[in-house]
Design an enzyme around this catalytic site. Structure first.
Site, PDB file in Angstrom:
ATOM      1  N   ASN A 124       0.840  -1.193   0.000  1.00  0.00           N
ATOM      2  CA  ASN A 124       0.000   0.000   0.000  1.00  0.00           C
ATOM      3  C   ASN A 124       0.888   1.261   0.000  1.00  0.00           C
ATOM      4  OD1 ASN A 124       0.928  -0.332   2.700  1.00  0.00           O
ATOM      5  ND2 ASN A 124      -0.759   0.949   3.404  1.00  0.00           N
ATOM      6  N   CYS A 183       2.069   3.548   2.026  1.00  0.00           N
ATOM      7  CA  CYS A 183       3.144   3.811   3.004  1.00  0.00           C
ATOM      8  C   CYS A 183       3.997   2.602   3.306  1.00  0.00           C
ATOM      9  CB  CYS A 183       2.547   4.377   4.281  1.00  0.00           C
ATOM     10  SG  CYS A 183       1.921   6.053   4.059  1.00  0.00           S
ATOM     11  N   GLU A 238       3.522  -0.448   4.598  1.00  0.00           N
ATOM     12  CA  GLU A 238       3.409  -1.374   5.717  1.00  0.00           C
ATOM     13  C   GLU A 238       2.537  -2.582   5.424  1.00  0.00           C
ATOM     14  OE1 GLU A 238      -0.232   1.184   6.155  1.00  0.00           O
ATOM     15  OE2 GLU A 238       1.848   1.454   5.526  1.00  0.00           O
TER      16      GLU A 238
END
Length: 755
Positions: free
Chosen positions: A282, A284, A286
């Site tokens: 995704n 960012c 994580e």
């Protein structure tokens, strides 16, 4: 929806919770009026998610989901747990899309590429963020068999995705956000690494290079490695691995992009390898996901579980943390997140099928830095990383235990029999993954705690409020500690707000300075060690930024990247303070001075004389401070002077409006272009923004910019002309953005470039 109990208590809001909820989460009518209270919002979410229990007859809550709804309501309004933003925004609505994270495949054909663009637009509209791997696209200048033409390569199509995202605002409340990943063995990898050399390019994307074990071993041995064309598998050429790694380091030093992800490591932890390889994450980083997969996330506020009075114990972690209450919250949060899967409506049937086959959830944490403050433990210490391991190990174990209990009640996730858990004799589990450390920028403001697993960016900062007043905001745990040593003076707070740190204040106790460290006080090695400590007990990955001072060298970043590889991280993002090349408001001569190219002669001011008669127009604009009447007089169809009037004469607001008008008039009469004026004053934040059309008017200067832009810059709005402003300023309050948790965020109002 379940009926709200009459006795349901109002949530006790943290200092800025109401502001953030009103701006982003509370439902509004078509004319922009707020039609929901915080109490309404949290009951809407709790009731909608609890309704999913009716689908499971074995659930103890199936006959009476009202009881569970109340537990969910109390869980959220005690600030012990909050779900990701799309759940808060969309639960109980017609849209009903509750997941934050999506990954879409990008195939090697025009049809597949533009299908991905279309699907991304649908996801962004519903409030989600998207990740893509561009590794399947053939390199530029290679032949396209069907047409006889040549391919333009991944970076050119990345530009199309970026432009499409620019036009779509997520549900009207969240910006479109993307992750773009390219494998390090793709022939176009150097173009990809250099993609953000020009600041403002690809501003709707975080970029990461997908590193492989073969590549890292070639770097270590100083060997060459193969670049392969993805559509044929043939070796196109070979490159020295260290040259590519050094290029990666150089660009990260220059701008923070691209980051890195370790693809082989991610796929070693892929719980369902029979469904294919994980190619992307995704926005960012994580949440690694399969193509057409989504995940919903939630975070536990660790600062809520501190038990005071145990700081001097032999084991302060044991008595200083309410482990039993944490266990209860973990199990309730896992049930909540599993229910969200059933409550959610997905933008594509293919996504719904994949999500419900694997039922991935991502339970994480926020408030970790606050918990360290409360326990008197420095972030950059062995004790700090030991607490990280201990607490995340507990959450991971209890989260999986809760998932196993749900599997007994509801059945395991449908793909369990072909998963690695079944092969290893583990489980069965209800969810293919349980834990993720996600960014919590906005959620942490709602909950009144520190963000994710990050240290504080500053102990104090100043917020600009009405009529030019400045309010110093202080971390409450820091303020309490200052009171304990009788140092909590307004003068000290102002001083700390200027730097954000107390490390140079030798008059403060050393024990205080040791505990209350900020992101820029901490040696980068400790940032990485903390990320690795959490990663060791997290199913998915950890969103964390390794902050570096401006003086950091390329060798420092090289060491961080290599340490991330050795410590078992699944990726890493670094950000060197002040590394962006453009100063936000420097244009023309100002930029020349910064570049050292200023002309030696003094500039000559040539203010045009005002004609006796001018014609123009007056426009009424509703601002947060009242109705403003803006008169613009023209010469030859171009603006020559402006007069801004608001309220009754004598008020300070009226004086400031008049002053802004005079200064804008002086600039216009001195030959400054409308574009440059709008660039300077657009986006300046104020205390009372109001909706205007599809956007917000933030302040009096922002309203003046809005009128000038609509009248004179219709074809080229400033947002397209000034990517440097887009990059560095908060679009809602005008505050300075910081880089944290892999994204540019505003610490004042919670705005995030990553949604």
């Amino acid at each position: 929806m379940l009926t709200m109990p009459v006795e349901l208590p109002e949530p006790q809001l943290k200092p800025h919770t109401d502001i953030v909820l009103r701006k982003r989460y509370l439902h509004k009518s078509l004319d922009g009026a707020t039609v929901e209270t915080p109490r309404d919002l949290f009951w809407r979410v709790a009731a909608s998610v609890a309704e999913s229990e009716r689908a499971y007859p074995a659930s103890p809550y199936a006959p009476e989901p009202e009881q569970l709804a109340r537990e969910f309501y109390d869980l959220m309004t005690s600030w012990k747990f909050l779900p990701n933003s799309p759940t808060l925004m969309n639960a109980g609505t017609d849209l009903g899309q509750l997941s934050a994270c999506f990954v879409l495949p990008v195939g090697d054909s025009i049809e597949e590429i533009f299908d991905a663009v279309k699907y991304a637009a649908m996801i962004h509209k519903s409030g989600g963020g998207t990740g893509f791997s561009f590794s399947r696209l053939r390199p530029k200048d290679s032949r396209v068999g069907s047409t006889g033409g040549v391919a333009s390569g991944p970076v050119s199509f990345l530009r199309i995705f970026n432009t499409a995202t620019e036009q779509i605002k997520q549900g009207g409340t969240r910006r479109g956000a993307n992750m773009g990943i390219l494998r390090v063995d793709h022939p176009d990898i150097e173009d990809f690494i250099r993609a953000k050399e020009k600041e403002g390019e690809f501003n709707n994307f975080n970029l990461s290079v997908g590193l492989t074990e073969d590549f890292m071993q070639a770097v270590e041995k100083d060997e060459e490695y193969a670049l392969r064309s993805p559509h044929s598998g043939k070796v196109v050429r070979r490159r020295r691995a260290r040259e590519i790694f050094d290029l990666l380091v150089d660009k990260a030093w220059s701008s923070g992009d691209p980051g890195i992800v370790f693809l082989d490591r991610i796929n070693r932890d892929n719980p369902t390898p029979d469904q294919g390889e994980i190619e992307s994450t995704n926005p960012c980083g994580e949440q690694p996901l399969l193509p057409f997969e989504a995940c919903n996330l939630g975070s536990i506020n660790l600062s809520c579980f501190h038990v005071p009075g145990h700081e001097q114990d032999a084991d302060p972690f044991e008595g200083g943390i309410d482990w039993e209450e944490l266990r209860r919250v973990i199990r309730l949060a896992v049930r909540f997140l599993d229910n969200v899967i059933d409550a959610s409506r997905f933008p594509l049937d293919r996504i719904a099928e994949t999500v419900r086959r694997n039922r991935k959830i991502g339970l994480g944490v926020m408030g970790f830095a606050d918990l360290l403050f409360l326990l008197g433990v420095p972030y950059d210490s062995p004790e700090g990383t030991a607490l990280a391991e201990r607490i995340m190990s507990f959450i991971n174990a209890e989260g999986h235990a809760a998932s196993a209990m749900l599997a007994e009640e509801r059945g395991p996730f449908p793909a369990y029999e072909t998963s690695v858990y079944a092969r290893q004799g583990l489980g069965p589990y209800r969810n293919a993954t349980v834990t993720t450390i996600a960014p919590t920028g906005t959620l942490s403001i709602i909950a009144g705690c520190s963000s994710g697993v990050e240290p504080l960016f500053a102990l104090c900062f100043t917020r600009n409020i009405l009529d030019g007043e400045r309010l110093v905001e202080v971390n409450p745990h820091f303020e309490a500690a200052l009171h304990r040593v009788n140092e909590a003076t307004p003068e000290l707070m102002e001083s700390v707000a200027r730097t954000g740190s107390i490390q140079q204040m030798d008059f403060l106790p050393a024990s205080l300075r040791k505990v209350f460290v900020t992101a820029m006080d901490i040696d980068p090695v400790w940032h990485l060690r903390m990320q690795a400590a959490f990663q060791r007990h997290t199913d998915n990955a950890v969103s964390k930024t390794v902050n570096l001072p401006n003086s950091a060298t390329r060798e420092d970043i090289h060491a961080i990247y290599w340490m991330a590889y050795e410590e078992g991280c699944k990726g890493v993002t670094v950000y060197r303070d002040g590394c962006k090349n453009l100063q936000v408001l420097a244009t023309g001569e100002g930029q020349q001075k910064m570049d050292g190219n200023a002309a030696p002669a003094e500039p000559v001011s040539t203010v045009r004389k005002r004609p006796d008669i001018l014609q123009g127009f007056t426009q009424k604009v509703q601002t947060g401070l009242g109705a403003m009447y803006l008169t613009v007089n023209e010469v030859d169809g171009k603006p020559f002077e402006v007069f801004a009037t608001i309220g009754k004469s004598g008020r300070s607001i009226t004086a400031k409006a008049e002053a802004i008008g005079r200064l804008v008039s002086l600039a216009l009469r001195s030959g400054v272009s409308v574009r440059d004026i709008v660039t300077q004053i657009k986006g300046i934040g104020g205390e009372h923004p109001v909706f205007r059309g599809k956007g917000l008017l933030l302040s009096i200067p922002d309203a003046i910019a809005w009128v000038l832009e609509r009248r004179y810059l219709k074809d080229q709005p400033v947002s397209m002309l000034a990517p440097d402003l887009e990059e560095h300023r908060c679009h809602e309050c005008g505050g300075e953005l910081i880089f944290q948790e892999g994204c540019l965020i505003c610490p004042q109002c919670g705005y995030s470039r990553c949604g």
